[in-house]
Design a protein around this motif. Structure first.
Motif, PDB file in Angstrom:
ATOM      1  N   PRO A  11       0.619  -1.028  -0.039  1.00 35.89           N
ATOM      2  CA  PRO A  11      -0.137   0.013   0.130  1.00 35.89           C
ATOM      3  C   PRO A  11       0.857   1.204   0.027  1.00 35.89           C
ATOM      4  O   PRO A  11       1.852   1.353   0.650  1.00 35.89           O
ATOM      5  CB  PRO A  11      -0.765  -0.005   1.209  1.00 35.89           C
ATOM      6  N   GLY A  12       0.391   2.311  -0.753  1.00 35.33           N
ATOM      7  CA  GLY A  12       1.009   3.739  -0.825  1.00 35.33           C
ATOM      8  C   GLY A  12       2.128   3.330  -2.051  1.00 35.33           C
ATOM      9  O   GLY A  12       2.576   4.736  -2.158  1.00 35.33           O
ATOM     10  N   THR A  38       6.533  -6.495   6.403  1.00 39.98           N
ATOM     11  CA  THR A  38       7.210  -5.586   7.156  1.00 39.98           C
ATOM     12  C   THR A  38       8.484  -4.795   6.604  1.00 39.98           C
ATOM     13  O   THR A  38       8.875  -5.364   5.714  1.00 39.98           O
ATOM     14  CB  THR A  38       7.764  -6.344   8.559  1.00 39.98           C
ATOM     15  N   GLN A  39       9.077  -3.882   7.314  1.00 35.67           N
ATOM     16  CA  GLN A  39      10.247  -3.241   6.893  1.00 35.67           C
ATOM     17  C   GLN A  39      11.119  -3.869   6.691  1.00 35.67           C
ATOM     18  O   GLN A  39      12.201  -3.874   5.560  1.00 35.67           O
ATOM     19  CB  GLN A  39      10.330  -1.818   7.586  1.00 35.67           C
ATOM     20  N   GLU A  40      11.538  -4.917   7.683  1.00 32.37           N
ATOM     21  CA  GLU A  40      12.385  -5.888   7.574  1.00 32.37           C
ATOM     22  C   GLU A  40      12.440  -6.924   6.544  1.00 32.37           C
ATOM     23  O   GLU A  40      13.327  -7.140   5.945  1.00 32.37           O
ATOM     24  CB  GLU A  40      12.551  -6.496   8.789  1.00 32.37           C
ATOM     25  N   GLU A  63       9.482   3.473 -10.203  1.00 32.80           N
ATOM     26  CA  GLU A  63       9.821   4.536  -9.482  1.00 32.80           C
ATOM     27  C   GLU A  63      10.774   4.304  -8.463  1.00 32.80           C
ATOM     28  O   GLU A  63      10.811   3.235  -7.841  1.00 32.80           O
ATOM     29  CB  GLU A  63       8.456   5.223  -8.905  1.00 32.80           C
ATOM     30  N   LEU A  64      11.572   5.471  -7.953  1.00 29.72           N
ATOM     31  CA  LEU A  64      12.405   5.210  -6.820  1.00 29.72           C
ATOM     32  C   LEU A  64      11.809   4.774  -5.433  1.00 29.72           C
ATOM     33  O   LEU A  64      12.325   3.761  -4.760  1.00 29.72           O
ATOM     34  CB  LEU A  64      13.329   6.358  -6.639  1.00 29.72           C
ATOM     35  N   CYS A  65      10.444   4.984  -5.123  1.00 32.11           N
ATOM     36  CA  CYS A  65      10.084   4.939  -4.109  1.00 32.11           C
ATOM     37  C   CYS A  65       9.613   3.247  -3.958  1.00 32.11           C
ATOM     38  O   CYS A  65       9.248   2.919  -2.754  1.00 32.11           O
ATOM     39  CB  CYS A  65       8.426   5.649  -4.014  1.00 32.11           C
ATOM     40  N   VAL A  66       9.802   2.758  -4.812  1.00 31.95           N
ATOM     41  CA  VAL A  66       9.592   1.092  -4.865  1.00 31.95           C
ATOM     42  C   VAL A  66      10.576   0.403  -3.989  1.00 31.95           C
ATOM     43  O   VAL A  66      10.500  -0.510  -3.331  1.00 31.95           O
ATOM     44  CB  VAL A  66       9.502   0.485  -6.178  1.00 31.95           C
ATOM     45  N   ASN A  70      10.694   5.290   3.224  1.00 30.28           N
ATOM     46  CA  ASN A  70      11.367   6.533   3.982  1.00 30.28           C
ATOM     47  C   ASN A  70      12.789   6.508   3.445  1.00 30.28           C
ATOM     48  O   ASN A  70      13.322   5.713   3.063  1.00 30.28           O
ATOM     49  CB  ASN A  70      11.306   6.264   5.418  1.00 30.28           C
ATOM     50  N   ALA A  71      13.473   7.618   3.999  1.00 33.27           N
ATOM     51  CA  ALA A  71      15.003   7.680   3.489  1.00 33.27           C
ATOM     52  C   ALA A  71      15.636   6.360   3.734  1.00 33.27           C
ATOM     53  O   ALA A  71      16.572   6.229   2.768  1.00 33.27           O
ATOM     54  CB  ALA A  71      15.418   8.966   3.980  1.00 33.27           C
ATOM     55  N   VAL A  72      15.678   6.414   4.838  1.00 35.38           N
ATOM     56  CA  VAL A  72      16.368   5.101   5.651  1.00 35.38           C
ATOM     57  C   VAL A  72      16.480   4.006   4.777  1.00 35.38           C
ATOM     58  O   VAL A  72      17.382   3.394   4.207  1.00 35.38           O
ATOM     59  CB  VAL A  72      16.549   5.007   6.925  1.00 35.38           C
ATOM     60  N   SER A  73      15.329   3.432   4.382  1.00 33.87           N
ATOM     61  CA  SER A  73      14.977   2.239   3.931  1.00 33.87           C
ATOM     62  C   SER A  73      15.405   2.284   2.384  1.00 33.87           C
ATOM     63  O   SER A  73      15.852   1.387   1.701  1.00 33.87           O
ATOM     64  CB  SER A  73      13.482   1.554   3.933  1.00 33.87           C
TER      65      SER A  73
END
Length: 158
Positions: A11-12, A38-40, A63-66, A70-73
């Motif tokens: 999502p997002g 999860t992020q992990e 797209e880069l957001c894939v 967030n910036a760290v991930s």
């Protein structure tokens, strides 16, 4: 030399059909679809996908957001791309490391700066705690074994 697309179902992000259409338009030969919970999970699945690529392959995203929400991930994923030594292409932003090989090096510099900032912030928090006379909780006192055995023996006799 193969061209691999990374599709992230989360999502997002752009929908899977939109990501797939963008990669099809770019004539990507193979796609890996990842649905992280999860992020992990996101972190490890992207790294696992990159491990299957050869050094002369190309990793393509719509797209880069894939690569991270967030910036760290995002920077962590870019670091994984850099470590895999593959060519990286982000269609939405027009990024191609074959045309600008410095992109991943700059991403690493930004990642190092963020990490340094996080360490400085942690040190500040620790220093503030020291000035408030913060102490660790007292340690638990263990029972003297000889005393316990003597008391247990008296209880059994009674």
């Amino acid at each position: 030399m193969a061209t691999h697309g990374l599709i992230i179902d989360h999502p997002g992000l752009p929908t899977v059909p939109d990501q797939r259409a963008a990669l099809d338009d770019a004539q990507v030969s193979q796609c890996t679809e990842i649905a992280p919970r999860t992020q992990e999970d996101w972190h490890y699945r992207i790294r696992e996908a990159l491990e299957t690529f050869d050094a002369d392959d190309t990793a393509v995203v719509s797209e880069l957001c894939v690569l991270g929400l967030n910036a760290v991930s995002l920077l962590d994923s870019l670091e994984a791309v850099s470590a895999s030594h593959v060519r990286f292409v982000s269609l939405g932003e027009g990024i191609d490391t074959a045309e600008d090989p410095r992109f991943l090096a700059h991403a690493k510099t930004i990642s190092n700066a963020l990490e340094a900032g996080r360490l400085a912030q942690a040190r500040t928090i620790i220093d503030r705690a020291k000035h408030r006379d913060a102490v660790t909780p007292p340690k638990a006192d263990f029972v003297d074994r000889d005393l316990w055995e003597a008391t247990a023996a008296e209880t059994i006799e009674d």
